[in-house]
Design a protein around this motif. Structure first.
Motif, mmCIF file in Angstrom:
data_model
loop_
_atom_site.group_PDB
_atom_site.id
_atom_site.type_symbol
_atom_site.label_atom_id
_atom_site.label_comp_id
_atom_site.label_asym_id
_atom_site.label_seq_id
_atom_site.Cartn_x
_atom_site.Cartn_y
_atom_site.Cartn_z
ATOM 1 N N THR A 35 -1.938 0.697 13.805
ATOM 2 C CA THR A 35 -0.760 1.134 13.366
ATOM 3 C C THR A 35 -0.473 1.727 12.377
ATOM 4 N N VAL A 36 -1.358 1.290 11.044
ATOM 5 C CA VAL A 36 -1.353 1.230 9.310
ATOM 6 C C VAL A 36 -1.851 2.593 9.470
ATOM 7 N N THR A 37 -3.189 2.483 10.477
ATOM 8 C CA THR A 37 -3.775 3.933 10.321
ATOM 9 C C THR A 37 -3.154 5.388 10.388
ATOM 10 N N THR A 38 -2.426 5.224 11.801
ATOM 11 C CA THR A 38 -1.572 6.856 11.988
ATOM 12 C C THR A 38 0.047 7.008 11.153
ATOM 13 N N GLY A 39 -0.085 5.540 9.903
ATOM 14 C CA GLY A 39 1.150 6.203 9.219
ATOM 15 C C GLY A 39 2.103 5.114 9.256
ATOM 16 N N GLU A 40 2.382 4.487 10.192
ATOM 17 C CA GLU A 40 3.584 4.008 10.407
ATOM 18 C C GLU A 40 3.679 2.415 9.777
ATOM 19 N N VAL A 41 4.339 1.271 9.835
ATOM 20 C CA VAL A 41 4.922 0.817 8.499
ATOM 21 C C VAL A 41 4.522 -0.274 9.077
ATOM 22 N N VAL A 42 4.663 -1.186 8.883
ATOM 23 C CA VAL A 42 3.887 -2.715 9.590
ATOM 24 C C VAL A 42 4.230 -3.352 9.413
ATOM 25 N N THR A 43 6.036 -4.213 9.610
ATOM 26 C CA THR A 43 6.888 -5.418 8.562
ATOM 27 C C THR A 43 6.940 -6.699 9.795
ATOM 28 N N ILE A 44 6.163 -7.525 9.147
ATOM 29 C CA ILE A 44 6.804 -9.022 9.365
ATOM 30 C C ILE A 44 7.361 -10.049 9.306
ATOM 31 N N SER A 45 8.551 -10.018 9.943
ATOM 32 C CA SER A 45 9.658 -10.345 8.833
ATOM 33 C C SER A 45 9.307 -11.670 8.578
ATOM 34 N N GLY A 46 9.599 -12.155 7.323
ATOM 35 C CA GLY A 46 9.647 -12.746 6.551
ATOM 36 C C GLY A 46 8.087 -13.932 5.859
ATOM 37 N N PHE A 47 6.489 -12.329 5.871
ATOM 38 C CA PHE A 47 5.726 -12.520 5.458
ATOM 39 C C PHE A 47 5.352 -11.248 4.631
ATOM 40 N N ALA A 48 5.220 -10.138 5.410
ATOM 41 C CA ALA A 48 4.539 -9.508 4.323
ATOM 42 C C ALA A 48 4.934 -8.101 4.995
ATOM 43 N N LYS A 49 4.789 -6.739 4.657
ATOM 44 C CA LYS A 49 4.805 -5.485 4.592
ATOM 45 C C LYS A 49 3.968 -4.860 4.202
ATOM 46 N N PHE A 50 3.206 -3.700 5.709
ATOM 47 C CA PHE A 50 1.456 -3.282 5.675
ATOM 48 C C PHE A 50 2.213 -1.751 5.660
ATOM 49 N N ALA A 51 1.604 -1.164 4.797
ATOM 50 C CA ALA A 51 2.294 0.540 4.312
ATOM 51 C C ALA A 51 1.222 1.332 4.146
ATOM 52 N N ARG A 52 1.120 2.468 4.458
ATOM 53 C CA ARG A 52 0.263 3.818 3.811
ATOM 54 C C ARG A 52 1.225 4.368 3.270
ATOM 55 N N ARG A 53 0.050 4.659 1.688
ATOM 56 C CA ARG A 53 0.463 5.888 0.740
ATOM 57 C C ARG A 53 -0.364 6.694 0.633
ATOM 58 N N ASP A 54 0.472 8.571 1.178
ATOM 59 C CA ASP A 54 -0.699 8.955 0.643
ATOM 60 C C ASP A 54 -0.110 9.733 -0.734
ATOM 61 N N LEU A 55 -1.524 9.834 -1.493
ATOM 62 C CA LEU A 55 -1.219 10.822 -2.821
ATOM 63 C C LEU A 55 -1.321 11.958 -3.237
ATOM 64 N N GLY A 56 -0.582 13.289 -3.255
ATOM 65 C CA GLY A 56 -1.127 14.053 -3.519
ATOM 66 C C GLY A 56 -2.752 14.403 -4.786
ATOM 67 N N PRO A 57 -2.754 15.681 -4.695
ATOM 68 C CA PRO A 57 -3.479 15.933 -5.331
ATOM 69 C C PRO A 57 -3.392 15.930 -7.383
ATOM 70 N N ARG A 58 -3.758 15.713 -8.081
ATOM 71 C CA ARG A 58 -3.179 15.604 -9.355
ATOM 72 C C ARG A 58 -4.133 14.954 -9.815
ATOM 73 N N MET A 59 -4.148 15.252 -11.546
ATOM 74 C CA MET A 59 -5.445 15.712 -12.617
ATOM 75 C C MET A 59 -5.725 14.826 -13.167
ATOM 76 N N VAL A 60 -6.688 14.386 -13.495
ATOM 77 C CA VAL A 60 -7.587 13.043 -14.308
ATOM 78 C C VAL A 60 -8.621 12.985 -15.330
ATOM 79 N N ARG A 61 -8.400 12.384 -16.066
ATOM 80 C CA ARG A 61 -9.549 12.445 -17.280
ATOM 81 C C ARG A 61 -10.739 11.524 -17.235
ATOM 82 N N ASN A 62 -12.214 12.229 -17.603
ATOM 83 C CA ASN A 62 -13.141 10.946 -16.726
ATOM 84 C C ASN A 62 -13.414 10.595 -18.165
ATOM 85 N N PRO A 63 -13.438 9.329 -18.492
ATOM 86 C CA PRO A 63 -13.002 8.089 -19.467
ATOM 87 C C PRO A 63 -14.303 8.136 -20.890
#
Length: 153
Positions: A35-63
């Motif tokens: 379910t989380v793989t498809t992008g839906e949020v799974v909420t088990i009341s009283g326990f936890a919420k599982f969600a997928r976050r999609d991050l867009g492209p960005r600039m990063v620094r090579n340390p």
């Protein structure tokens, strides 16, 4: 607690075989993962919420070199504990296990009743004593170290 221990505990609470406990755990984890793989949020009341976050492209620094690089879009998983779970964990109180349901024992028919014995005289309950407060232990004065001298022969 690892996965097999969790499956065993689950089987004990549900009063099923350990193999069925593992199957139940595998099914629950599989459903949450799919379910989380498809992008839906799974909420088990009283326990936890599982969600997928999609991050867009960005600039990063090579340390190592300090060079700025372009990083493509990525995905992350966020698991958020819910209030009831956090409150229980923070209070430190363990939830009581539900008593196992057992079948009522079959009633046995007594052939004959034994003759009643004389009842023993009732014993008086011992009176509760007030708790005794212990006096604080006093420290003994420190002894001075005796300096030993070596004798030469």
């Amino acid at each position: 607690m690892n996965r097999s221990q969790l499956a065993t505990a689950l089987a004990e609470r549900l009063e099923v075989k350990p193999r069925e406990g593992r199957e139940i755990l595998d099914t629950v984890v599989g459903v949450i993962t799919d379910t989380v793989t498809t992008g839906e949020v799974v909420t088990i009341s009283g326990f936890a919420k599982f969600a997928r976050r999609d991050l867009g492209p960005r600039m990063v620094r090579n340390p190592a070199t300090g060079e700025m690089l372009k990083k493509g879009a990525t995905r992350k998983v966020r698991i958020t504990p819910l209030k009831a779970f956090k409150d229980t964990v923070m209070s430190g109180k363990v939830a009581k296990k539900a008593p196992a349901k057992k079948a009522a024992p079959a009633k046995k028919v007594a052939a004959k009743k034994a003759p009643a014995k004389k009842a023993a005289p009732a014993k008086k309950a011992a009176a509760k004593k007030a708790p005794v407060k212990k006096a604080a232990a006093k420290k003994a004065p420190a002894k001075k170290a005796v300096k030993k001298t070596a004798k030469r022969r």
